[in-house]
Design a protein around this motif. Structure first.
Motif, short mmCIF file in Angstrom:
data_model
loop_
_atom_site.label_atom_id
_atom_site.label_comp_id
_atom_site.label_asym_id
_atom_site.label_seq_id
_atom_site.Cartn_x
_atom_site.Cartn_y
_atom_site.Cartn_z
N TYR A 9 0.83 -1.21 0.00
CA TYR A 9 0.00 0.00 0.00
C TYR A 9 0.86 1.26 0.00
O TYR A 9 0.50 2.28 -0.57
CB TYR A 9 -1.00 -0.01 1.16
N GLN A 60 -6.66 -1.07 -6.13
CA GLN A 60 -6.59 -0.18 -4.98
C GLN A 60 -5.60 0.96 -5.19
O GLN A 60 -5.30 1.71 -4.26
CB GLN A 60 -6.26 -0.97 -3.70
N ASN A 71 -13.70 -0.73 -3.86
CA ASN A 71 -12.70 -0.25 -2.92
C ASN A 71 -12.65 -1.10 -1.65
O ASN A 71 -13.59 -1.79 -1.29
CB ASN A 71 -12.86 1.25 -2.64
N THR A 72 -11.51 -1.06 -1.00
CA THR A 72 -11.34 -1.78 0.25
C THR A 72 -10.65 -0.84 1.24
O THR A 72 -10.44 0.34 0.95
CB THR A 72 -10.57 -3.10 0.05
N SER A 73 -10.34 -1.35 2.41
CA SER A 73 -9.73 -0.52 3.45
C SER A 73 -9.02 -1.46 4.41
O SER A 73 -9.26 -2.67 4.41
CB SER A 73 -10.81 0.27 4.19
N SER A 76 -11.17 -3.65 6.58
CA SER A 76 -11.79 -4.71 5.78
C SER A 76 -10.79 -5.83 5.51
O SER A 76 -11.13 -7.02 5.58
CB SER A 76 -12.30 -4.13 4.47
N PHE A 285 -15.84 0.67 1.09
CA PHE A 285 -14.54 0.32 1.68
C PHE A 285 -14.49 -1.10 2.24
O PHE A 285 -13.70 -1.40 3.12
CB PHE A 285 -14.15 1.37 2.74
N VAL A 342 -15.29 -2.34 9.26
CA VAL A 342 -15.25 -1.10 8.48
C VAL A 342 -16.14 -0.03 9.12
O VAL A 342 -15.72 1.11 9.33
CB VAL A 342 -15.70 -1.36 7.01
N TYR A 346 -14.51 3.50 10.74
CA TYR A 346 -14.76 4.84 10.22
C TYR A 346 -15.85 5.58 10.99
O TYR A 346 -15.83 6.80 11.06
CB TYR A 346 -15.17 4.78 8.74
N LYS A 354 -15.81 10.41 3.56
CA LYS A 354 -15.11 9.83 2.40
C LYS A 354 -15.97 9.96 1.14
O LYS A 354 -15.48 10.35 0.08
CB LYS A 354 -14.83 8.35 2.65
N THR A 437 -10.32 4.34 -2.07
CA THR A 437 -10.28 4.77 -0.67
C THR A 437 -9.30 5.92 -0.42
O THR A 437 -9.58 6.82 0.35
CB THR A 437 -9.92 3.55 0.21
N HIS A 438 -8.15 5.86 -1.09
CA HIS A 438 -7.11 6.84 -0.78
C HIS A 438 -6.93 7.90 -1.87
O HIS A 438 -5.91 8.58 -1.91
CB HIS A 438 -5.77 6.12 -0.50
#
Ligand code: PLP
Length: 459
Positions: A9, A60, A71-73, A76, A285, A342, A346, A354, A437-438
């Protein structure tokens, strides 16, 4: 492995967003036969890095703008790790009570977060395609008084379904699978903004009734895949009520935006729907796969899918949700865990922030494009999707389509960003979905700079 993931990442922007390998490259690099003897995991992992990674498209990456995001986080990802470690198979309550009860609670949390009707019942499915198939099968059974499940379709009236010309291909696929037949999907024309024309819907239904066919259901989209068009739900619901049709709402991506009070007007009329699907795996996410499916009439859903072989009967069946009967899969993954992580990581406010950021980035990108004479927007910008093309003066329609095809290729070949395309009324249209996500403003600025550079290089 966790260290590798953290580094991945950290360095993700160094990879080409879209994999640049040619067909067969990965396949041919792999041994012809499985190893007879155990291999050292170090070697296996080295091969992952050397052989597999080049064939990965980096979904990602913050410069991934193709299709819709998945999307992921970090919460997650660790949830998914624990799901894999526990390795539970959550077909019924008894095979992991926590999985069933966390799923039930997450469905309620999201119901509140999205302001969905309180009397609905939610269940996690693998994807929106499966959820829409469940809706169509349940509607089929309810319409036939549950006889098709037993006797097959023989001798039944021809079922008819209605969706806009812009409906997702999964609806047509579901009608094929359900034995309704894709010819019985009536595609309703759309207005200038690509939203369904309700008058045309009613005309099509009346026409079918006069012809002795059996209208069964309507699929309305809140956020089509092409342009995120929003079908006029309230007017559609009036028609489905008048003709007693099933109303399924496909909000795969845009449904997530219902956590924002300022987007909830898109969903006015939703209380009249029979079923509703949205994908946290697209824009909440929560890594693929996790789709939320809600129904008004739980009993019809369960009656459509329930099976009760002797070996699956338990004493608690009357007290608990056995989700094997709420859809197609018998065996089910423990998906609710990552969603729980998740939402708690958040908080509702963090998730809202977001989504608002992505929506703001999209509208700013659209404004920036319109400041350049040679770009034009091809659909209203709803939520986080921008549909546009490069349209320098003095070109024919055909030349413009060709130019934009070459532009798409140049951008994706650069490895610096990944966008996709669709065709709207014969016009080749570039799509930028802003939902990783970012993603930040600088990635959008880079995309614009890359676009201008590629336009110059293909001119
Ligand atoms: C993405 C999408 C789907 C398909 O979702 P899956 O979860 O991949 O099956 C269906 N409908 C719409 C409107 C979509 O955008």
């Amino acid at each position: 492995m966790v260290d590798w993931i953290a580094d991945y990442y950290k360095n993700i922007e160094a990879y080409p967003v879209k994999s640049q390998v040619e067909p067969g490259h990965i396949f041919n690099a792999l041994p012809e036969h499985a190893p007879d003897e155990p291999e050292n995991f170090k070697t296996v992992f080295q091969d992952f890095q050397q052989l597999i990674l080049p064939g990965i498209t980096h979904w990602q990456s913050p410069s991934f703008f193709a299709y819709f995001n998945a999307n992921t986080s970090f919460p997650s990802i660790v949830g998914e790790m624990l799901t894999a470690a526990l390795g539970t198979q959550c077909m019924i309550w008894e095979t992991s009570p926590a999985a069933a009860e966390l799923e039930e609670k997450m469905a309620l949390w999201l119901q509140q977060m999205l302001h969905l009707p309180a009397h609905w019942h939610g269940v996690i499915q693998d994807g929106a395609s499966t959820a829409s198939l469940c809706a169509i099968l349940t509607a089929r059974e309810r319409h036939s008084d549950f006889t098709i499940n037993r006797q097959g379709c023989k001798g039944m009236h021809t079922h008819r379904w209605y969706a806009s010309e812009q409906a997702h291909a999964s609806i047509e696929k579901a009608l094929k699978i359900a034995g309704v037949g894709s010819d019985n999907l009536v595609k309703i024309p759309v207005d200038d903004d690509y939203a369904m024309l309700p008058d045309m819907l009613e005309m099509a239904i009346a026409h079918d009734l006069a012809a002795g066919l059996a209208p069964v259901g309507v699929v309305a989209a809140i956020g089509t895949t092409g342009t995120l068009a929003i079908d006029p739900l309230q007017e559609i619901a009036k028609i489905t009520q008048k003709y007693a049709l099933w109303l399924h709402v496909d909000a795969a991506l845009a449904g997530n935006a219902a956590i924002l009070p300022e987007c909830r007007h898109w969903f006015a009329g939703l209380q009249h729907a029979d079923s509703f699907v949205f994908n946290p795996h697209k824009w909440l996410f929560t890594n693929f796969d996790l789709s939320m499916y809600y129904v008004r009439d739980r009993d019809s859903l369960i009656r459509t899918f329930s099976i009760l072989p002797e070996y699956l009967k338990t004493e608690r069946d009357a007290q608990v949700n056995n989700y094997r009967d709420w859809g197609i899969q018998l065996g089910r993954r423990f998906r609710a865990l990552k969603l729980w992580f998740v939402i708690r990581h958040y908080g509702v406010r963090g998730l809202q922030a977001k989504l608002r950021q992505h929506i703001a980035l999209a509208s700013r990108f659209a404004r920036q494009l319109t400041q350049h004479e040679a770009f034009e927007l091809l659909a209203p910008v709803h939520a986080n999707l921008v549909c546009f093309r490069y349209a320098p003066a003095g070109k024919t329609a055909e030349q413009l389509n060709d130019l934009n095809k070459r532009l798409l290729k140049a951008i994706n070949k650069s490895g610096q960003a990944y966008i996709s395309a669709t065709t709207l009324r014969g016009v080749y249209t570039l799509r930028a979905s802003i939902g990783q996500t970012h993603v930040e403003q600088r990635h959008i600025d880079d995309l614009l700079a890359l676009l201008l550079k590629c336009c110059a290089s293909i001119a």
